[in-house]
Design an enzyme around this catalytic site. Structure first.
Site, PDB file in Angstrom:
ATOM      1  CB  SER A 193      -0.736  -0.104   1.524  1.00 33.46           C
ATOM      2  OG  SER A 193      -1.435   1.360   1.616  1.00 33.46           O
ATOM      3  CE1 TYR A 207      -4.643  -2.452   5.340  1.00 32.25           C
ATOM      4  CE2 TYR A 207      -4.636  -0.293   4.394  1.00 32.25           C
ATOM      5  CZ  TYR A 207      -4.468  -2.025   4.759  1.00 32.25           C
ATOM      6  OH  TYR A 207      -3.826  -1.863   3.373  1.00 32.25           O
ATOM      7  CE  LYS A 254      -2.102  -4.434   3.126  1.00 29.90           C
ATOM      8  NZ  LYS A 254      -2.013  -6.140   3.180  1.00 29.90           N
TER       9      LYS A 254
HETATM   10  P1  NAD Z   1     -10.710  -7.480   0.461  1.00 32.75           P
HETATM   11  O1  NAD Z   1     -11.542  -7.433   2.052  1.00 32.75           O
HETATM   12  O2  NAD Z   1     -12.088  -6.594  -0.434  1.00 32.75           O
HETATM   13  O3  NAD Z   1     -10.357  -8.276   0.428  1.00 32.75           O
HETATM   14  C1  NAD Z   1      -9.479  -8.930   1.137  1.00 32.75           C
HETATM   15  C2  NAD Z   1      -9.892 -10.948   1.502  1.00 32.75           C
HETATM   16  O4  NAD Z   1      -9.273 -10.948   2.123  1.00 32.75           O
HETATM   17  C3  NAD Z   1     -11.697 -10.893   1.494  1.00 32.75           C
HETATM   18  O5  NAD Z   1     -12.115 -11.923   0.907  1.00 32.75           O
HETATM   19  C4  NAD Z   1     -11.333 -11.588   2.742  1.00 32.75           C
HETATM   20  O6  NAD Z   1     -12.293 -12.080   2.899  1.00 32.75           O
HETATM   21  C5  NAD Z   1      -9.458 -12.223   2.821  1.00 32.75           C
HETATM   22  N1  NAD Z   1      -9.091 -12.502   4.016  1.00 32.75           N
HETATM   23  C6  NAD Z   1      -8.998 -11.908   4.759  1.00 32.75           C
HETATM   24  N2  NAD Z   1      -7.974 -12.616   6.134  1.00 32.75           N
HETATM   25  C7  NAD Z   1      -7.987 -13.486   5.779  1.00 32.75           C
HETATM   26  C8  NAD Z   1      -7.638 -14.461   5.908  1.00 32.75           C
HETATM   27  N3  NAD Z   1      -6.725 -14.986   7.045  1.00 32.75           N
HETATM   28  N4  NAD Z   1      -7.412 -16.101   5.820  1.00 32.75           N
HETATM   29  C9  NAD Z   1      -7.790 -16.477   4.413  1.00 32.75           C
HETATM   30  N5  NAD Z   1      -8.805 -14.612   3.612  1.00 32.75           N
HETATM   31  C10 NAD Z   1      -8.513 -13.958   4.226  1.00 32.75           C
HETATM   32  O7  NAD Z   1     -10.076  -6.302   0.280  1.00 32.75           O
HETATM   33  P2  NAD Z   1      -9.479  -5.504  -1.036  1.00 32.75           P
HETATM   34  O8  NAD Z   1      -9.645  -4.012  -1.122  1.00 32.75           O
HETATM   35  O9  NAD Z   1      -9.910  -6.487  -2.191  1.00 32.75           O
HETATM   36  O10 NAD Z   1      -7.905  -5.354  -0.547  1.00 32.75           O
HETATM   37  C11 NAD Z   1      -6.960  -6.387  -1.138  1.00 32.75           C
HETATM   38  C12 NAD Z   1      -5.356  -6.671  -0.292  1.00 32.75           C
HETATM   39  O11 NAD Z   1      -5.181  -4.843  -1.240  1.00 32.75           O
HETATM   40  C13 NAD Z   1      -6.022  -6.790   0.956  1.00 32.75           C
HETATM   41  O12 NAD Z   1      -4.433  -7.226   1.235  1.00 32.75           O
HETATM   42  C14 NAD Z   1      -5.453  -4.891   1.078  1.00 32.75           C
HETATM   43  O13 NAD Z   1      -4.653  -4.308   2.974  1.00 32.75           O
HETATM   44  C15 NAD Z   1      -4.459  -4.184  -0.481  1.00 32.75           C
HETATM   45  N6  NAD Z   1      -4.611  -2.645  -0.189  1.00 32.75           N
HETATM   46  C16 NAD Z   1      -5.557  -2.328  -0.157  1.00 32.75           C
HETATM   47  C17 NAD Z   1      -6.009  -1.335  -0.732  1.00 32.75           C
HETATM   48  C18 NAD Z   1      -7.405  -0.813  -1.562  1.00 32.75           C
HETATM   49  O14 NAD Z   1      -8.254   0.211  -1.053  1.00 32.75           O
HETATM   50  N7  NAD Z   1      -8.838  -1.245  -1.315  1.00 32.75           N
HETATM   51  C19 NAD Z   1      -5.400  -0.304  -1.131  1.00 32.75           C
HETATM   52  C20 NAD Z   1      -3.753  -0.684  -0.868  1.00 32.75           C
HETATM   53  C21 NAD Z   1      -3.947  -2.001  -0.607  1.00 32.75           C
HETATM   54  C1  WQD Z   2     -10.083   9.352   0.009  1.00 34.32           C
HETATM   55  C2  WQD Z   2     -10.038  10.779   1.020  1.00 34.32           C
HETATM   56  C3  WQD Z   2     -10.469  11.178   3.145  1.00 34.32           C
HETATM   57  C4  WQD Z   2     -14.516   9.249   3.095  1.00 34.32           C
HETATM   58  C5  WQD Z   2      -7.010   4.464   2.945  1.00 34.32           C
HETATM   59  C6  WQD Z   2      -6.385   3.712   3.126  1.00 34.32           C
HETATM   60  C7  WQD Z   2      -4.955   3.326   2.942  1.00 34.32           C
HETATM   61  C8  WQD Z   2      -5.426   2.899   2.016  1.00 34.32           C
HETATM   62  C9  WQD Z   2      -6.618   2.726   0.305  1.00 34.32           C
HETATM   63  C10 WQD Z   2      -5.086   0.393   1.987  1.00 34.32           C
HETATM   64  C11 WQD Z   2      -9.666  10.806   2.429  1.00 34.32           C
HETATM   65  C12 WQD Z   2     -11.977  11.442   2.019  1.00 34.32           C
HETATM   66  C13 WQD Z   2     -13.200  10.047   2.767  1.00 34.32           C
HETATM   67  C14 WQD Z   2     -15.708   9.790   4.079  1.00 34.32           C
HETATM   68  C15 WQD Z   2     -14.383  11.555   3.129  1.00 34.32           C
HETATM   69  N1  WQD Z   2      -6.222   1.841   2.133  1.00 34.32           N
HETATM   70  N2  WQD Z   2     -13.470  11.137   3.108  1.00 34.32           N
HETATM   71  N3  WQD Z   2     -15.488  11.042   3.855  1.00 34.32           N
HETATM   72  O1  WQD Z   2      -7.771   7.545   3.493  1.00 34.32           O
HETATM   73  O2  WQD Z   2      -6.462   7.803   0.737  1.00 34.32           O
HETATM   74  O3  WQD Z   2      -7.052   5.623   2.354  1.00 34.32           O
HETATM   75  O4  WQD Z   2      -7.708   3.410   1.720  1.00 34.32           O
HETATM   76  O5  WQD Z   2      -3.594  -0.055   2.208  1.00 34.32           O
HETATM   77  O6  WQD Z   2      -4.187   2.302   3.327  1.00 34.32           O
HETATM   78  O7  WQD Z   2      -5.325   5.015   4.175  1.00 34.32           O
HETATM   79  O8  WQD Z   2      -9.301   6.322   1.481  1.00 34.32           O
HETATM   80  O9  WQD Z   2     -11.207   6.545   0.461  1.00 34.32           O
HETATM   81  O10 WQD Z   2     -10.734   6.829   2.835  1.00 34.32           O
HETATM   82  O11 WQD Z   2     -10.164   8.155   1.976  1.00 34.32           O
HETATM   83  O12 WQD Z   2     -13.896  13.254   2.728  1.00 34.32           O
HETATM   84  O13 WQD Z   2     -16.702   9.418   3.977  1.00 34.32           O
HETATM   85  O14 WQD Z   2     -11.242  11.501   0.990  1.00 34.32           O
HETATM   86  O15 WQD Z   2     -10.644  12.212   3.988  1.00 34.32           O
HETATM   87  O16 WQD Z   2      -9.301  12.328   1.940  1.00 34.32           O
HETATM   88  P1  WQD Z   2      -7.678   7.208   1.713  1.00 34.32           P
HETATM   89  P2  WQD Z   2     -10.118   7.292   1.574  1.00 34.32           P
END
Ligand code: NAD
Ligand code: WQD
Length: 339
Positions: A125, A150, A154
């Site tokens: 991330s 969180y 990572k």
């Molecule tokens: P998500 O929650 O939709 O997907 C994660 C999946 O992992 C889910 O289906 C959950 O059931 C499964 N899971 C969790 N713990 C588990 C375990 N111990 N064993 C087996 N399955 C398990 O989330 P996502 O948005 O698809 O994110 C996927 C990955 O990407 C995560 O590692 C998340 O931290 C990372 N990530 C997401 C974002 C984002 O903004 N969505 C940004 C950066 C990184």
């Molecule tokens: C985006 C912008 C909020 C909700 C998070 C994690 C990051 C990554 C992605 C996994 C910000 C604003 C949001 C609302 C708002 N995940 N906002 N009202 O915070 O950039 O990132 O998700 O790795 O690690 O920190 O994403 O979508 O929560 O927010 O004004 O109800 O929208 O303040 O500026 P963020 P977000």
């Protein structure tokens, strides 16, 4: 045909990646414990691709279950999405987050090594750069001190993966540092379906537009940004999924390789609301609320390395992200709960 193990493949980014993998001709085995996803995603994937992944309902922290997966299937590489991702929840439940995200990755890597599988793509991330990094973030910067458990989980996993690569030169690992993935598959059949009230901006906007939430609270309009609201680098989830396919090809090279996956553009919260309204014709009522603790004013990617080394760019436009989000949300107002 190569077979890819996709942990967390029933989730948001995982399911979109499974679609791209199947369409590219890979075999796919999903391991997911469904803690944050719904089994109903599987027939949707089959409808889109005309073929199905193997699904194993298991926890990546279960060493026996993971050993069984590797002995039952000839896995060539692993894409590891499984993890917990709610930043605020991680502050309240740090042990649960480290246990799932860090220990889970350790169990997975041990099972891989035992099975002789050394190719791994990890969901990292942008948060690993920490709050003090200058923008745009570039992979040559050192890992920072992420402010949430969180984010720290990572960064710790990236450190563990680097140590693994030092210990054994057979490991070839890509740490993909995602910026802010949004949008949905253009079929409208799969998309993001957070449980309860969404923490993230895009699903919150979508639920206001569909009438499930009354109004958006914009967290702060007094940041030092052009319109006072925070700027982020939003990328289409299908571009992100394609980035995983591209990164598999880079796993011929041993060692740990970090890649930023983003567009390289910062977009403000107000611009997001306006773009959604313009593209969909739906009103998104909002109010300005206090800042959310831990939010950074602005960050976006320098994504040159992914372009250079993976031949990958996040090409889909903000308009496509909005249109695809709305197709998914309006066609499935209750998400996967409708089956
Ligand atoms: P998500 O929650 O939709 O997907 C994660 C999946 O992992 C889910 O289906 C959950 O059931 C499964 N899971 C969790 N713990 C588990 C375990 N111990 N064993 C087996 N399955 C398990 O989330 P996502 O948005 O698809 O994110 C996927 C990955 O990407 C995560 O590692 C998340 O931290 C990372 N990530 C997401 C974002 C984002 O903004 N969505 C940004 C950066 C990184
Ligand atoms: C985006 C912008 C909020 C909700 C998070 C994690 C990051 C990554 C992605 C996994 C910000 C604003 C949001 C609302 C708002 N995940 N906002 N009202 O915070 O950039 O990132 O998700 O790795 O690690 O920190 O994403 O979508 O929560 O927010 O004004 O109800 O929208 O303040 O500026 P963020 P977000």
């Amino acid at each position: 045909m190569e077979t890819i193990l996709v942990t967390g493949g029933a989730g948001y980014i995982g399911s979109h990646t499974v679609v791209e993998l199947l369409n590219a001709g890979y075999g796919v085995v999903i391991v997911d414990n469904l803690v944050n996803s719904n089994i109903a995603v599987l027939p949707r994937i089959e409808t889109i691709c005309g073929k199905s992944p193997v699904f194993v309902n298991a926890d990546v922290r279960d060493p026996l279950a993971m050993a069984a997966v590797f002995s039952d299937h000839a896995i060539d590489a692993v894409i590891h999405f499984a993890g917990l991702k709610a930043v605020g929840e991680s502050v309240e439940q740090p042990i649960r987050y480290y246990e799932n995200n860090v220990h889970g990755t350790m169990v997975l890597c041990q099972a891989m090594a035992d099975a002789g599988v050394f190719k791994l793509v990890f969901s990292s991330s942008a948060t690993v750069y920490g709050p003090d990094a200058p923008v745009p973030y570039v992979e040559t910067m050192a890992l920072g001190q992420p402010s949430s458990p969180y984010g720290a989980s990572k960064a710790v996993v990236e450190r563990i993966l680097a140590d693994l690569c030092v210990s054994d030169s057979r490991w070839a690992i890509a740490a993909l540092r995602y910026f802010n993935p949004i949008g949905a598959h253009e079929s409208g059949l799969i998309g993001e379906d957070p449980k309860g009230i969404p923490n993230n901006l895009m699903p919150f906007i979508a639920r206001v537009a569909v009438g499930k939430l009354a109004e958006l609270a914009i967290f702060g309009d007094d940041y030092e940004t052009p319109d006072g609201t925070c700027q982020r680098d939003y990328l289409h989830v299908v571009d992100l999924a394609e980035g995983h396919c591209q990164s598999l090809l880079a796993l011929e090279k041993p060692g740990l390789h970090a890649f930023n996956l983003g567009t390289g553009q910062g977009v403000s919260v107000l611009d997001m609301v306006k773009a959604f309204e313009t593209v969909t014709g739906q009103a998104v009522p909002y109010k300005i609320a206090p800042r959310r603790s831990g939010d950074l004013p602005a960050f976006w990617a320098n994504a040159d390395k992914a372009k250079r080394e993976l031949n990958w760019v996040a090409g889909r436009t903000l308009e496509q992200m909005m249109a695809d989000t709305w197709r998914w949300q309006s066609g499935n107002p209750d998400g996967f709960a409708e089956g």
